[in-house]
Design a protein around this motif. Structure first.
Motif, PDB file in Angstrom:
ATOM      1  N   GLY A   1      43.821  47.675  29.690  1.00  0.00           N
ATOM      2  CA  GLY A   1      42.764  47.576  30.687  1.00  0.00           C
ATOM      3  C   GLY A   1      43.290  46.924  31.942  1.00  0.00           C
ATOM      4  N   ILE A   2      42.381  46.666  32.856  1.00  0.00           N
ATOM      5  CA  ILE A   2      42.657  45.929  34.083  1.00  0.00           C
ATOM      6  C   ILE A   2      42.023  44.554  33.914  1.00  0.00           C
ATOM      7  N   VAL A   3      42.683  43.527  34.440  1.00  0.00           N
ATOM      8  CA  VAL A   3      42.108  42.188  34.353  1.00  0.00           C
ATOM      9  C   VAL A   3      42.147  41.536  35.722  1.00  0.00           C
ATOM     10  N   GLY A   4      41.063  40.820  36.053  1.00  0.00           N
ATOM     11  CA  GLY A   4      40.996  40.031  37.273  1.00  0.00           C
ATOM     12  C   GLY A   4      40.368  38.691  36.962  1.00  0.00           C
ATOM     13  N   GLY A   5      40.949  37.637  37.498  1.00  0.00           N
ATOM     14  CA  GLY A   5      40.412  36.311  37.226  1.00  0.00           C
ATOM     15  C   GLY A   5      40.494  35.416  38.433  1.00  0.00           C
ATOM     16  N   ALA A   6      39.529  34.503  38.555  1.00  0.00           N
ATOM     17  CA  ALA A   6      39.426  33.609  39.705  1.00  0.00           C
ATOM     18  C   ALA A   6      39.669  32.167  39.290  1.00  0.00           C
ATOM     19  N   SER A   7      40.495  31.447  40.057  1.00  0.00           N
ATOM     20  CA  SER A   7      40.784  30.036  39.845  1.00  0.00           C
ATOM     21  C   SER A   7      41.422  29.841  38.473  1.00  0.00           C
ATOM     22  N   ILE A   8      40.781  29.145  37.516  1.00  0.00           N
ATOM     23  CA  ILE A   8      41.348  29.080  36.169  1.00  0.00           C
ATOM     24  C   ILE A   8      41.493  30.486  35.599  1.00  0.00           C
ATOM     25  N   GLY A   9      40.562  31.374  35.930  1.00  0.00           N
ATOM     26  CA  GLY A   9      40.693  32.763  35.500  1.00  0.00           C
ATOM     27  C   GLY A   9      41.940  33.413  36.059  1.00  0.00           C
TER      28      GLY A   9
ATOM     29  N   VAL B   1      43.093  35.983  41.504  1.00  0.00           N
ATOM     30  CA  VAL B   1      42.195  35.620  42.604  1.00  0.00           C
ATOM     31  C   VAL B   1      42.135  34.099  42.740  1.00  0.00           C
ATOM     32  N   GLU B   2      42.462  33.593  43.927  1.00  0.00           N
ATOM     33  CA  GLU B   2      42.237  32.183  44.251  1.00  0.00           C
ATOM     34  C   GLU B   2      42.793  31.240  43.176  1.00  0.00           C
ATOM     35  N   CYS B   3      44.023  31.504  42.766  1.00  0.00           N
ATOM     36  CA  CYS B   3      44.643  30.711  41.701  1.00  0.00           C
ATOM     37  C   CYS B   3      45.340  29.490  42.288  1.00  0.00           C
ATOM     38  N   PRO B   4      45.133  28.301  41.730  1.00  0.00           N
ATOM     39  CA  PRO B   4      45.842  27.117  42.226  1.00  0.00           C
ATOM     40  C   PRO B   4      47.321  27.147  41.849  1.00  0.00           C
TER      41      PRO B   4
END
Length: 257
Positions: free
Chosen positions: A89-97, A118-121
């Motif tokens: 599949g495709i995966v997208g995650g923001a910050s901790i994601g 996305v927006e990963c520290p």
């Protein structure tokens, strides 16, 4: 959107799902839930079979019983895919994601056609230590005021504040701070060195995270970077149309292994 639950080694995981096409797994930020993506799930569902999870310990998933590392969160995400019968599949995650996405790329790359971080520290141990008082001040109090939230978003509505504080209350300060310790302890540079080529980075131009875009790009091969204008740490909320467009466009790009 439909509510579903799957069983994993970390208990029941709740997901919102919609659509019938290529699988897309969405991973929210700390203190949030699948509802972080509520404005993008339906338009994404016109192109994907969307699964937005509540990470272990947050949303309507089972409580977190012990500290988990970023890698362990990634392993649970793969368990979720297995429970859903999704081979790829495709995966997208923001910050901790986003950090979980990096771990997925480093250790489970064969399961993903495209990875959108996305927006990963990306902080050094010294930066984590120096900013820790602010981290505790952000996550120890469960309820946040509009004034505290406003700098991180384009437009803070009454509806958003209700959802925001419901999700933070469900997670609780101990779980949220455990996630921040997971990020602090995570050697993201080591996993970026194992990350597959041709993946996607997304930042908001008004988020502090964008300052590290160059470090991500230097560590990756053939990454495509999208910087969204007038956007903070939550592009799926600030600019849902642009967020959806990035996923549609990038899902059509060739997969690099």
């Amino acid at each position: 959107m439909e509510d579903i639950f799957v069983n994993t080694s970390q208990g029941r995981i709740h997901l919102l799902t919609a659509g019938q096409s290529r699988p897309l797994l969405l991973l929210h930020s700390n203190g949030g839930s699948a509802y972080e993506f509520e404005h993008v799930i339906d338009p994404l569902a016109e192109h994907f079979q969307v699964f937005a999870w509540d990470m272990p310990g947050q949303g309507d998933s089972d409580p977190l019983l012990r500290h988990l590392s970023v890698q362990q969160y990634a392993d649970v995400a793969v368990e979720v895919m297995d429970a859903l019968g999704l081979q790829t599949g495709i995966v997208g995650g923001a910050s901790i994601g986003g950090a979980v996405c990096v771990a997925l790329g480093a250790s489970h790359a064969a399961r993903f056609e495209k990875i959108v971080v996305v927006e990963c520290p990306f902080r050094t141990p010294q930066e984590w230590k120096g900013n820790w008082a602010n981290t505790e001040a952000n996550y120890a109090p469960v309820t946040q005021t509009r004034e505290r939230v406003a700098p991180r978003l384009r437009n803070v509505t009454d509806e958003l504040m209700v959802r925001w504080n419901i999700d933070r209350a469900k997670a609780g300060s101990k779980t949220c701070l455990s996630v921040m310790w997971a990020l602090r302890e995570y050697d993201i540079a080591a996993d970026l060195a194992k990350f597959p080529a041709g993946q996607v980075l997304v930042f908001g131009d008004k988020s502090p995270t964008v300052a590290k875009a160059g470090q991500f790009e230097a560590a990756l091969t053939d990454a495509t970077t999208h910087i969204i204008s007038d956007c903070g740490h939550f592009p799926m909320i600030d600019d849902p149309e642009r967020f959806v467009d990035i996923f549609i466009t990038e899902s059509q790009a060739p997969h690099a292994s």
